[in-house]
Design an enzyme around this catalytic site. Structure first.
Site: not given
Length: 231
Positions: A145, A166, A216
């Site tokens: 991430d 996100s 993502q």
């Protein structure tokens, strides 16, 4: 979420099969869901149907500077504008438990659009060891991430970010790996628009094995950057 408040996890046994099982998880704080997750598990199985992309050819991590060393190099420039000096100092002050060595660090002195791709050597700081593979998967989820969604901003450096978060994050684990060993993180953004950005990533072991694939989508809101040189 609120780190000071306990989290209640509700787990639904969505499916239990002979080879595959699915669990749905809802994390709740203050009576409201703050996180939802769907996890699929498979018994280890062999198959003659096997292939993968080829790992990019890049310099080994031993030949590259860490992110901290790169930032320090920029900060030594006496002509660096104060607003960028503050931004770099803020990054430097973050306590990130990851060792990061950018393969192709962007030129911070240029606002020219660049291809939405990034390559990093990454690993967890410290020793994790030969423990349960699920621990390494959890650490890899944290690593994956970091700076991931920012890949979508590389062609749009004339803008300042107002808000970026996100919306969803997916991961597929293909092969065993050690999160405390160097892995190459290959990130690219095939699309951005409508205040959203899509990024895809691959975590490669040093021996060229594709260990993890990630995807993502996130919200990206920007504003025009002041017409000001960094020098």
């Amino acid at each position: 979420g609120d780190p000071k408040v306990p989290v209640l996890y509700e787990v639904e046994r969505t499916r239990t099969g002979k080879s595959f099982s699915v669990r749905s998880v809802k994390a709740i704080q203050h009576g409201k869901p703050i996180f939802t997750c769907q996890a699929s598990f498979q018994l280890s199985q062999g198959s003659p149907v096997r292939h993968q992309f080829t790992m990019p050819t890049v310099p080994p991590p031993e030949e590259l500077l860490t992110q901290e060393e790169l930032i320090q190099k920029f900060l030594q420039n006496p002509n660096l504008a104060e607003r960028y000096r503050k931004h770099l100092n803020k990054i430097q002050a973050e306590d990130v438990p990851i060792d990061i060595k950018p393969v192709n660090p962007p030129d911070i002195f240029s606002l020219e659009p660049q291809e939405p791709k990034q390559l990093f050597w990454v690993r967890a700081r410290g020793y994790i060891g030969e423990t349960d593979m699920k621990v390494h998967c959890c650490v890899a989820a944290y690593i994956s991430d970091y700076a991931f969604l920012g890949t979508a901003l590389i062609p749009h450096r004339q803008y300042d970010v107002k808000f970026m978060v996100s919306l969803d994050h997916s991961m597929w684990f293909h092969a065993p790996f050690r999160a405390d060993h160097w892995m190459l993180y290959e990130c690219e953004s095939p699309w951005a628009g409508g205040c959203r950005g899509l990024v895809q990533g691959r975590l490669w072991r040093r021996d060229g094995v594709l260990a993890v694939t990630c995807a993502q989508e996130g919200v990206i809101r920007v504003e025009q950057r002041p017409n000001q040189s960094k020098l």
